[in-house]
Design an enzyme around this catalytic site. Structure first.
Site, mmCIF file in Angstrom:
data_model
loop_
_atom_site.group_PDB
_atom_site.id
_atom_site.type_symbol
_atom_site.label_atom_id
_atom_site.label_comp_id
_atom_site.label_asym_id
_atom_site.label_seq_id
_atom_site.Cartn_x
_atom_site.Cartn_y
_atom_site.Cartn_z
ATOM 1 N N ARG A 150 -35.764 78.543 69.509
ATOM 2 C CA ARG A 150 -36.231 77.393 70.306
ATOM 3 C C ARG A 150 -35.147 76.885 71.280
ATOM 4 N NH1 ARG A 150 -40.201 78.944 67.934
ATOM 5 N NH2 ARG A 150 -41.893 77.671 67.098
ATOM 6 N N SER B 64 -45.395 71.907 66.947
ATOM 7 C CA SER B 64 -44.344 71.474 66.016
ATOM 8 C C SER B 64 -43.537 70.372 66.674
ATOM 9 C CB SER B 64 -43.394 72.628 65.712
ATOM 10 O OG SER B 64 -44.082 73.700 65.147
ATOM 11 N N GLU C 297 -38.454 68.731 68.681
ATOM 12 C CA GLU C 297 -38.746 69.939 69.471
ATOM 13 C C GLU C 297 -39.181 69.630 70.904
ATOM 14 O OE1 GLU C 297 -39.801 73.623 70.150
ATOM 15 O OE2 GLU C 297 -41.470 73.244 68.795
#
Ligand code: EPU
Length: 335
Positions: free
Chosen positions: A164, A236, A330
């Protein structure tokens, strides 16, 4: 090209938070981008990039010029017997790209089916799911640096991809706009069913074709993750933390059933599991709630970006108090 003042971004973010942009420009080519940049410079406006809006938390007012690069170019730029290299515009819908490549016999992206958002955002957070990360298939990322209008083409290794993570969240954060991505895909089916639920399905049903695997992924995702048009969310909300071995050793004594994945450095634990164990599934924080089926997802029912961030802070604090782990958010917070 059309530059509009005072535009609502409500329908342009999947958390559906109310937000207005001082100006919004949807551009489709480098020439249009130059025009927009000239307007921003004359009017002394900061430029900010929005893609599919599926991984952002927006404030109620976004000053400056919000840019969406909507090119949907799709072309084969190189191929041999085993591979094809595709150049795809940043505005191409991600899931449509996955299905189009499969229908054309170009394989690799099947585990990444049904992820919301546009192609231009995929490298930014190195989208990943079901045992695959997009960095495995990215050859080059094309874009423009705002300050000087310089065009760049960053090779995979120059993008500093990680879980990520990429250069676009760090050195190039708020400084660059991605215009296109080159993907190197396989002409031979490559099946990855390492992710446990997919492996189980493969054992029961046999090894899938890439297209079948995409449909399995669509089914698994649909069973856990809410559809933004029904329950506004940004996927998420937290990254799965990577903790050091000594913190892990203590935790696994306290929680022997905690799922965990050893990494080259440290151990990754699922944030969803940590939040779920505290009994937070379905818990509400004003207009924001933890999704009933997947504790990693926050669902927004009419709240603002501030409400979403306040809920996130409360969850982070509870996780820290319970496990001593600091969760990292995130989605990107727009300012
Ligand atoms: N778990 C729970 N309760 C929950 C959620 C998860 O106990 O509410 C447990 C699961 O049972 C499993 C483990 O945690 O043992 C991991 O769960 P899952 O496989 O559902 O994946 P995740 O770690 O929660 C990550 C990605 C997802 C991606 C899935 C599948 C991150 C931050 N999220 O979620 O990505 O789809 O793996 O690969 O890495 C996204 O980024 O928006 C996203 C949806």
């Amino acid at each position: 090209m059309n530059i509009q003042p005072n535009v609502s971004l409500l329908a342009l973010n999947t958390l559906a938070v109310p937000s207005r942009a001082q100006y919004l420009a949807q551009v489709e080519s480098l020439d249009e981008l130059k025009e927009a940049a000239a307007f921003a410079s004359q009017s002394n406006l900061e430029m900010k990039v929005l893609g599919g809006g599926s991984n952002v938390v927006l404030p109620e007012y976004v000053s400056g010029l919000v840019l969406r690069y909507m090119s949907t170019e799709y072309q084969v730029i190189n191929e041999d017997d085993e591979h094809v290299v595709l150049r795809v515009g940043a505005g191409f819908n991600w899931h449509d790209l996955v299905m189009k490549t499969l229908s054309e016999g170009f394989f690799g992206l099947q585990n990444l089916a049904f992820i919301p958002g546009l192609v231009g955002a995929a490298p930014v957070q190195n989208i990943g799911a079901y045992g695959v990360e997009v960095k495995e298939f990215i050859q080059t990322v094309h874009g423009v640096i705002f300050e000087d209008g310089e065009v760049f083409a960053l090779k995979n290794e120059e993008c500093h991809f990680d879980y990520r993570e990429s250069i676009f969240k760090h050195e190039l954060n708020n400084r660059a706009l991605i215009t296109a991505v080159d993907f190197r895909l396989n002409k031979q089916p490559n099946i990855n069913v390492d992710y446990a639920p997919l492996d189980k399905m493969a054992q029961e049903r046999g090894v899938p074709s890439p297209l079948e695997l995409a449909h399995w992924v669509i089914d698994v995702r649909s069973s856990k993750l809410p559809i933004p048009s029904e329950l506004p969310n940004a996927g998420s909300f937290f990254k799965n933390p990577i903790i050091n071995e000594s913190v892990f050793a203590d935790l696994i004594k306290r929680y022997p059933s905690m799922p965990h994945y050893h990494q080259s450095v440290g151990v990754k634990v699922p944030a969803g599991w940590l939040i779920d164990q505290m009994g937070f599934k379905g818990k509400t924080f004003g207009p924001v709630s933890v999704h009933k089926k997947q504790a990693l997802v926050l669902v927004n029912k009419g709240g603002t970006g501030k409400d979403v961030l306040a809920a996130s802070e409360q969850i982070k604090l509870a996780v820290y108090n319970q496990y001593g782990i600091e969760l990292e958010q995130e989605p990107r917070v727009f300012t």
